[in-house]
Design a protein around this motif. Structure first.
Motif, PDB file in Angstrom:
ATOM      1  N   LYS A 188       8.856 -21.271   5.128  1.00  0.00           N
ATOM      2  CA  LYS A 188       8.473 -22.627   5.542  1.00  0.00           C
ATOM      3  C   LYS A 188       6.966 -22.821   5.509  1.00  0.00           C
ATOM      4  O   LYS A 188       6.445 -23.679   4.833  1.00  0.00           O
ATOM      5  N   SER A 189       6.226 -22.018   6.248  1.00  0.00           N
ATOM      6  CA  SER A 189       4.777 -22.194   6.302  1.00  0.00           C
ATOM      7  C   SER A 189       4.158 -20.992   6.993  1.00  0.00           C
ATOM      8  O   SER A 189       4.856 -20.092   7.466  1.00  0.00           O
ATOM      9  N   GLY A 190       2.840 -21.024   7.063  1.00  0.00           N
ATOM     10  CA  GLY A 190       2.128 -19.992   7.806  1.00  0.00           C
ATOM     11  C   GLY A 190       1.603 -18.855   6.955  1.00  0.00           C
ATOM     12  O   GLY A 190       0.952 -17.943   7.477  1.00  0.00           O
ATOM     13  N   PHE A 191       1.895 -18.866   5.640  1.00  0.00           N
ATOM     14  CA  PHE A 191       1.444 -17.783   4.770  1.00  0.00           C
ATOM     15  C   PHE A 191       0.819 -18.359   3.503  1.00  0.00           C
ATOM     16  O   PHE A 191       1.238 -19.401   3.005  1.00  0.00           O
ATOM     17  N   VAL A 192      -0.170 -17.649   2.995  1.00  0.00           N
ATOM     18  CA  VAL A 192      -0.761 -17.998   1.705  1.00  0.00           C
ATOM     19  C   VAL A 192       0.030 -17.261   0.633  1.00  0.00           C
ATOM     20  O   VAL A 192       0.061 -16.030   0.611  1.00  0.00           O
ATOM     21  N   LEU A 193       0.686 -18.017  -0.225  1.00  0.00           N
ATOM     22  CA  LEU A 193       1.581 -17.429  -1.229  1.00  0.00           C
ATOM     23  C   LEU A 193       1.077 -17.775  -2.623  1.00  0.00           C
ATOM     24  O   LEU A 193       1.038 -18.942  -3.003  1.00  0.00           O
ATOM     25  N   GLN A 194       0.703 -16.744  -3.374  1.00  0.00           N
ATOM     26  CA  GLN A 194       0.137 -16.973  -4.701  1.00  0.00           C
ATOM     27  C   GLN A 194       1.050 -16.505  -5.826  1.00  0.00           C
ATOM     28  O   GLN A 194       0.847 -16.865  -6.980  1.00  0.00           O
ATOM     29  N   ALA A 244       1.239 -11.117  11.336  1.00  0.00           N
ATOM     30  CA  ALA A 244       0.478 -12.145  10.627  1.00  0.00           C
ATOM     31  C   ALA A 244      -0.032 -11.584   9.306  1.00  0.00           C
ATOM     32  O   ALA A 244      -0.187 -10.367   9.149  1.00  0.00           O
ATOM     33  N   GLN A 245      -0.307 -12.473   8.383  1.00  0.00           N
ATOM     34  CA  GLN A 245      -0.832 -12.071   7.085  1.00  0.00           C
ATOM     35  C   GLN A 245      -2.316 -11.713   7.206  1.00  0.00           C
ATOM     36  O   GLN A 245      -3.077 -12.416   7.859  1.00  0.00           O
ATOM     37  N   ALA A 246      -2.717 -10.597   6.614  1.00  0.00           N
ATOM     38  CA  ALA A 246      -4.121 -10.202   6.654  1.00  0.00           C
ATOM     39  C   ALA A 246      -4.939 -11.154   5.797  1.00  0.00           C
ATOM     40  O   ALA A 246      -4.437 -11.706   4.811  1.00  0.00           O
ATOM     41  N   PRO A 247      -6.178 -11.361   6.129  1.00  0.00           N
ATOM     42  CA  PRO A 247      -7.025 -12.246   5.303  1.00  0.00           C
ATOM     43  C   PRO A 247      -7.275 -11.610   3.939  1.00  0.00           C
ATOM     44  O   PRO A 247      -7.269 -10.387   3.799  1.00  0.00           O
ATOM     45  N   PRO A 277       5.340 -14.565  -6.615  1.00  0.00           N
ATOM     46  CA  PRO A 277       6.637 -14.227  -6.003  1.00  0.00           C
ATOM     47  C   PRO A 277       6.595 -13.000  -5.111  1.00  0.00           C
ATOM     48  O   PRO A 277       7.294 -12.946  -4.092  1.00  0.00           O
ATOM     49  N   ILE A 278       5.775 -12.008  -5.452  1.00  0.00           N
ATOM     50  CA  ILE A 278       5.709 -10.801  -4.631  1.00  0.00           C
ATOM     51  C   ILE A 278       5.231 -11.138  -3.222  1.00  0.00           C
ATOM     52  O   ILE A 278       5.704 -10.572  -2.228  1.00  0.00           O
ATOM     53  N   ASP A 279       4.308 -12.095  -3.133  1.00  0.00           N
ATOM     54  CA  ASP A 279       3.816 -12.509  -1.816  1.00  0.00           C
ATOM     55  C   ASP A 279       4.955 -13.011  -0.925  1.00  0.00           C
ATOM     56  O   ASP A 279       4.926 -12.824   0.297  1.00  0.00           O
ATOM     57  N   HIS A 280       5.955 -13.652  -1.533  1.00  0.00           N
ATOM     58  CA  HIS A 280       7.093 -14.165  -0.762  1.00  0.00           C
ATOM     59  C   HIS A 280       7.858 -13.016  -0.098  1.00  0.00           C
ATOM     60  O   HIS A 280       8.276 -13.124   1.060  1.00  0.00           O
ATOM     61  N   PHE A 281       8.052 -11.938  -0.846  1.00  0.00           N
ATOM     62  CA  PHE A 281       8.790 -10.799  -0.296  1.00  0.00           C
ATOM     63  C   PHE A 281       7.998 -10.121   0.817  1.00  0.00           C
ATOM     64  O   PHE A 281       8.545  -9.777   1.877  1.00  0.00           O
ATOM     65  N   VAL A 282       6.705  -9.923   0.586  1.00  0.00           N
ATOM     66  CA  VAL A 282       5.863  -9.294   1.600  1.00  0.00           C
ATOM     67  C   VAL A 282       5.819 -10.161   2.859  1.00  0.00           C
ATOM     68  O   VAL A 282       5.981  -9.675   3.987  1.00  0.00           O
ATOM     69  N   ALA A 283       5.645 -11.467   2.668  1.00  0.00           N
ATOM     70  CA  ALA A 283       5.538 -12.374   3.810  1.00  0.00           C
ATOM     71  C   ALA A 283       6.849 -12.452   4.584  1.00  0.00           C
ATOM     72  O   ALA A 283       6.843 -12.567   5.817  1.00  0.00           O
ATOM     73  N   THR A 284       7.978 -12.369   3.879  1.00  0.00           N
ATOM     74  CA  THR A 284       9.279 -12.400   4.561  1.00  0.00           C
ATOM     75  C   THR A 284       9.410 -11.213   5.510  1.00  0.00           C
ATOM     76  O   THR A 284       9.885 -11.346   6.645  1.00  0.00           O
ATOM     77  N   ARG A 285       8.978 -10.048   5.057  1.00  0.00           N
ATOM     78  CA  ARG A 285       9.036  -8.867   5.912  1.00  0.00           C
ATOM     79  C   ARG A 285       8.053  -9.000   7.076  1.00  0.00           C
ATOM     80  O   ARG A 285       8.376  -8.647   8.225  1.00  0.00           O
ATOM     81  N   LEU A 286       6.870  -9.496   6.792  1.00  0.00           N
ATOM     82  CA  LEU A 286       5.890  -9.693   7.869  1.00  0.00           C
ATOM     83  C   LEU A 286       6.441 -10.640   8.930  1.00  0.00           C
ATOM     84  O   LEU A 286       6.295 -10.414  10.136  1.00  0.00           O
TER      85      LEU A 286
END
Length: 428
Positions: free
Chosen positions: A150-156, A173-176, A158-167
């Protein structure tokens, strides 16, 4: 068809994802992750792929098999090892929970009994249907659906989606994002094994274009160092060495194969072509010099030139190495066990092992006092000189026909007497 550079970049990006992403454990028991290790560790020795060692069950059905779903379901004379959904009627569960020393499985003499956790897992698995699944190595890879967030993550990507889902699942929270010079260093080290120059890092840090990162990655991929760095991984798999192994470990001249691998990576050669050339380049209709050099993949076996050794023994040792290496590199599976008996943990029979052995047993090489047959290579200068000399042959033959005692012209004699230039390490 698979290209190296997209594959390599995906591996680099995926290495981070794989360390962070793992699907949250489902409610149902996972066969491959939780059940297969128990069965392979405690049951397959007597109830697995090896028909010669298989015990229990009806002999006319080949004995009790627990490595296949069909084997676990088969009627063994009024009962079955696994009755889907009913552990109380499943012989497997009854045997692992009985206190009768003559009936309990695994038999006490064969090792440690199952732990309470393992028994509970097997009961849950049977109650949930006792479904089997192929080992991941024998399944065709399927691209998973990209998780929606939904929101709250910077996604650039498809891999970011998988990492963010686990986080998200872990409440983290996502690291800067790292600063640009740090990113420049990471990319350069991953792709070339070398840090970027100060000018490269500064240029990337100052590049504000939307595709700046992709441009920087492409620049690293275009460097000769890319092939040199990643060739090391393949050369390890190919057991590449500049010496022959065994005894006094004499020098082996096989640098042309190393150069072939580096060149293939830098040219982004399709993986299917890369495979074909190394396994069967000499069997192509009109093989090029490069394709013949590629077949050195299987000339990297150790050779033993020590006095008193049996040539045929070490020739067979080399073929065994080729079988095992081919399966490990291209199939991602160990085949060595099946050299002596049908594999007890993988669906590979001893007959299948020696079928592959027979293919690789049709080669000219043998364990001799040298490494023949060899393929001669010329440096660029040597090849140029050779071409010039070959052009002079008709003229010389014509002169000799006119006057057999005629002296060789001074210019030709000088070219023929030119000292051979050995390739230095720097040339190589």
């Amino acid at each position: 068809m698979m290209d190296f550079k997209p594959l390599t970049y995906a591996m680099l990006a995926g290495s981070l994802a794989s360390s962070l992403w793992a699907a949250p454990a489902p409610d149902a028991v996972d066969f491959n992750r939780e059940i297969r290790p128990i069965l392979s560790g405690k049951c397959f020795l007597c109830h697995g792929p090896d028909g010669d060692e298989r015990k229990g069950g009806r002999k006319d059905s080949g004995g009790l098999r627990l490595d296949t779903e069909e084997g676990a379901r088969i009627d063994l004379g009024g009962y079955a090892a696994v009755v889907p959904g009913d552990s109380a009627k499943s012989e497997l569960y009854l045997r692992i929970t009985t206190d009768d020393e003559d009936e309990v499985m695994p038999p006490p003499k064969h090792g440690k009994p199952l732990e309470a956790r393992e028994v509970a897992l097997l009961q849950r698995w049977i109650s949930e249907g006792g479904k089997y699944a192929k080992h991941w190595a024998y399944q065709k890879p399927v691209r998973p659906a990209v998780p929606e967030l939904k929101s709250g993550f910077v996604l650039q990507n498809p891999i970011d989606h998988f990492v963010a889902t686990r986080l998200q699942a872990e409440g983290l929270a996502q690291a800067p994002e790292a600063d640009r010079r740090t990113l420049a260093r990471r990319v350069a080290l991953d792709l070339t094994g070398l840090p970027p120059t100060l000018e490269e890092a500064d240029a990337y840090a100052a590049d504000t274009r939307p595709d700046a990162h992709a441009r920087y990655v492409d620049a690293m991929l275009a460097k000769p160092a890319f092939g040199e760095h990643w060739a090391r991984m393949w050369l390890d798999l190919a057991r590449y060495a500049d010496s022959a192994g065994y005894a006094d470990d004499p020098e082996r001249t096989i640098w042309a194969f190393r150069d072939y691998v580096i060149r293939s990576l830098n040219e982004n050669k399709p993986f299917d072509k890369f495979t074909l050339e190394q396994l069967a380049g000499d069997l192509l209709e009109k093989p090029t010099e490069e394709q013949l050099v590629a077949t050195a993949f299987h000339r990297n076996t150790q050779t033993n030139n020590e006095g008193g050794t049996d040539d045929e023994e070490f020739r067979n040792v080399a073929i065994v190495d080729r079988v095992n290496t081919t399966m490990a590199v291209w199939m991602g599976t160990t085949m060595a066990c099946a050299q002596c008996h049908t594999h007890k943990y993988d669906p590979i029979t001893q007959q299948e092992y020696f079928s592959v052995f027979a293919i690789l047993n049709n080669t000219e090489d043998a364990d001799r006092g040298n490494e023949a047959p060899v393929f001669s290579m010329f440096t660029e200068q040597q090849l140029k000189d050779k071409t010039e000399l070959e052009k002079m042959v008709p003229e010389l033959e014509a002169r000799l026909k006119q006057d057999p005692k005629a002296a060789i012209p001074a210019d030709i004699a000088a070219l023929m007497a030119k000292p051979e230039k050995k390739r230095s390490d720097a040339d190589r």
